[in-house]
Design a protein around this motif. Sequence first.
Motif, short mmCIF file in Angstrom:
data_model
loop_
_atom_site.label_atom_id
_atom_site.label_comp_id
_atom_site.label_asym_id
_atom_site.label_seq_id
_atom_site.Cartn_x
_atom_site.Cartn_y
_atom_site.Cartn_z
N GLY A 335 0.81 -1.21 0.00
CA GLY A 335 0.00 0.00 0.00
C GLY A 335 0.84 1.26 0.00
N ALA A 336 1.27 1.68 -1.17
CA ALA A 336 2.11 2.88 -1.28
C ALA A 336 1.44 3.95 -2.13
N GLY A 337 0.12 3.97 -2.14
CA GLY A 337 -0.62 4.85 -3.02
C GLY A 337 -0.91 6.22 -2.44
N GLN A 338 -0.27 6.59 -1.34
CA GLN A 338 -0.44 7.91 -0.74
C GLN A 338 0.94 8.50 -0.43
N VAL A 339 1.03 9.81 -0.49
CA VAL A 339 2.29 10.46 -0.13
C VAL A 339 2.66 10.13 1.31
N ALA A 340 1.64 10.03 2.17
CA ALA A 340 1.91 9.74 3.58
C ALA A 340 2.64 8.42 3.78
N LYS A 341 2.53 7.50 2.83
CA LYS A 341 3.24 6.23 2.93
C LYS A 341 4.74 6.40 2.65
N ASP A 342 5.11 7.50 2.00
CA ASP A 342 6.50 7.87 1.73
C ASP A 342 7.33 6.69 1.21
N PRO A 343 6.97 6.14 0.07
CA PRO A 343 7.71 4.99 -0.46
C PRO A 343 9.16 5.32 -0.82
N ARG A 344 9.50 6.59 -0.99
CA ARG A 344 10.90 6.94 -1.26
C ARG A 344 11.80 6.52 -0.09
N TRP A 345 11.24 6.52 1.10
CA TRP A 345 12.00 6.08 2.29
C TRP A 345 12.39 4.62 2.14
N GLN A 348 15.37 4.30 -0.07
CA GLN A 348 16.60 4.61 0.65
C GLN A 348 17.10 3.40 1.41
N VAL A 349 16.20 2.72 2.10
CA VAL A 349 16.58 1.52 2.85
C VAL A 349 17.16 0.48 1.91
N LEU A 350 16.51 0.27 0.79
CA LEU A 350 16.97 -0.75 -0.17
C LEU A 350 18.36 -0.41 -0.70
N ARG A 351 18.59 0.84 -1.04
CA ARG A 351 19.91 1.21 -1.57
C ARG A 351 21.01 0.96 -0.54
N ILE A 352 20.73 1.25 0.72
CA ILE A 352 21.72 0.98 1.77
C ILE A 352 21.99 -0.51 1.89
N LEU A 353 20.95 -1.31 1.87
CA LEU A 353 21.11 -2.76 1.97
C LEU A 353 21.93 -3.32 0.81
N ARG A 354 21.66 -2.83 -0.38
CA ARG A 354 22.33 -3.38 -1.57
C ARG A 354 23.80 -2.97 -1.64
N GLN A 355 24.19 -1.99 -0.86
CA GLN A 355 25.62 -1.69 -0.75
C GLN A 355 26.36 -2.82 -0.05
N THR A 356 25.62 -3.57 0.78
CA THR A 356 26.21 -4.71 1.50
C THR A 356 25.95 -6.02 0.79
N ASP A 357 24.74 -6.17 0.24
CA ASP A 357 24.35 -7.45 -0.36
C ASP A 357 23.36 -7.20 -1.49
N LYS A 358 23.75 -7.52 -2.70
CA LYS A 358 22.92 -7.27 -3.88
C LYS A 358 21.70 -8.19 -3.95
N ARG A 359 21.60 -9.15 -3.04
CA ARG A 359 20.44 -10.04 -3.07
C ARG A 359 19.17 -9.35 -2.57
N TYR A 360 19.32 -8.25 -1.86
CA TYR A 360 18.13 -7.57 -1.34
C TYR A 360 17.34 -6.93 -2.46
N ARG A 361 16.03 -7.08 -2.35
CA ARG A 361 15.11 -6.51 -3.34
C ARG A 361 13.84 -6.09 -2.62
N LEU A 362 12.99 -5.37 -3.34
CA LEU A 362 11.78 -4.81 -2.76
C LEU A 362 10.59 -5.12 -3.65
N ALA A 468 18.99 4.25 7.74
CA ALA A 468 20.19 3.53 8.17
C ALA A 468 19.87 2.57 9.31
N GLU A 469 19.03 3.00 10.26
CA GLU A 469 18.63 2.11 11.35
C GLU A 469 17.80 0.96 10.83
N ALA A 470 16.95 1.23 9.85
CA ALA A 470 16.14 0.17 9.27
C ALA A 470 17.03 -0.88 8.62
N ALA A 471 18.02 -0.43 7.84
CA ALA A 471 18.93 -1.37 7.19
C ALA A 471 19.73 -2.16 8.22
#
Length: 530
Positions: A335-345, A348-362, A468-471
């Motif tokens: 459910g990312a159909g509202q700005v309040a869901k802030d899917p860009r966040w 950000q988490v995914l990009r941080i994770l993939r710096q460590t392990d390319k297996r992460y996906r969303l 960063a904390e999420a990752a």
Amino acid sequence: MLTPRLSDERLVGLARWATDRMARVKNPVLAERVLGVAGHRIQDPRTRADILIAAAEARLDLGYVPRHLTQAYAAELVCADQHHKAGRRSAAAASAARALILAFHRVAHLDGLTSPLATDPARYTAPLRRSRVLKALRAPRGRKAPAAAPPAGRPVRLLFVHSGNDNFLPVILKRYRDHADIEVRVLNTAEDASTAPFAKGMGRMIAGGLGARTEYVEQAEQALRPHLDWADTVFVEWCTAAAAFLTLVDPGTTRIVMRLHSFEAFSYWPHLVDFSRVDDLVFVSEHLRDLAVASLPQLRDPSAPAIHVLDNAVELTRFALPKNPDARFTLGLVGAGQVAKDPRWALQVLRILRQTDKRYRLHLIGGALNPSASPALHRYQKAFATELEPLVTAGAVRVLGHTDDVPAALTDIGTVISTSVREGWPLSIMEGAASGAVPVVRDWPFFADKPHGARSLFPSTWVVSTPAEAAQRILAVNASAETWQEAGRESSEHAISAWDWQTVCAVFDQLLLTLAPAIPAQRAARVTAE
């Protein structure tokens, strides 16, 4: 630059220059300052309100929250109060409606990552509390007789009322429809032939509440009376149009229970409800209760309803399905159909994770953002699409869209993430946790500095403040397949034991089938302590 000797005509000219600039410039700092001074010094209330509102609407039309939004809607309320003082109640109602529409414009509260209401609800709503006309609208009209217990010798009659959104009712309806000693009816005020012509239009609802549209209130009475006379208890779902409409009339001895989810707290509808005609008001979370109590003086009045905090009705056990083998490295945002869901966040988490392990996906599950809803939403969607495209091309993100089988979709998800700036009771996290996905919940910024929020609704280990904390949480939980599986098992057990319908249904029975329901013990202590 401006002096008290300037005439209204000169001040209006300056204000119109500022308004024109505010309609064209992204950051019109000088124009907003000029408007603030000029608008404040214009002597004629009607002219001042028109100028300030025109400038506010110019910014809102561009998708920006005006700095002087409170000043603008307060200026309109001054005009409304003048009408009311002079006995022009219809004009007062129309002016108050204009002020409320501006005060709760979607760009200010729904289509951005901040809200002046959430930042300081008491300050933002102060003009509403001071307003003469809104004080008159809030004045308790009450009921001639208290709610009565159902008569013996027949089934209890429950009437569920909504105005077009019954998404959270099916599980509740099924329980009581299957009960031999309960009769259930549902009234959709937006579609029912008797109520639909009257159950809309905030202007006439305000006028009716002020006593200016007696014929309209009589029509509401005629439309609602057969339903109210039939029911022992009415459960009003969502504190929106149906809630305001229903409380225009005395419910008689029928008990009224009302539930507020999340969206309504950022809308004008609760300000139109006569809460003296509501017996029990239900919130889905403590942080929404706190926001509403801070915003709505009616809830602090001696005539206010009893307030409860009850979890939503969801059958979570059906989500506890085996995970697919590659789910461990898949994040899910449902459910990312509202700005309040802030899917860009989430990106950000995914990009941080993939710096460590390319297996992460969303996986993005659910409807997409609708850029045509408002300029603010369009701007956010454009930025999101720009960030999303390279991740989709790289195979790091799959956009799955809407699905009717969320339990099946969650079998591919190893981590369920909430990236929102605000939530009431985030269904996706409860469902994801029940499925055995590890929950990662952003500490919703609208409530992060308040006494209640994500950290009071969820276990503290689930909640993070930054991408960063999420990752970091995801990487720690995913240190091995065993640690991930154990964390998922614990999450599932917690979700089902805390929020599954089999746990919650007894509280709904107490709420709907008892004349004076007690607040559940775990909630009562908190409410008393506050």
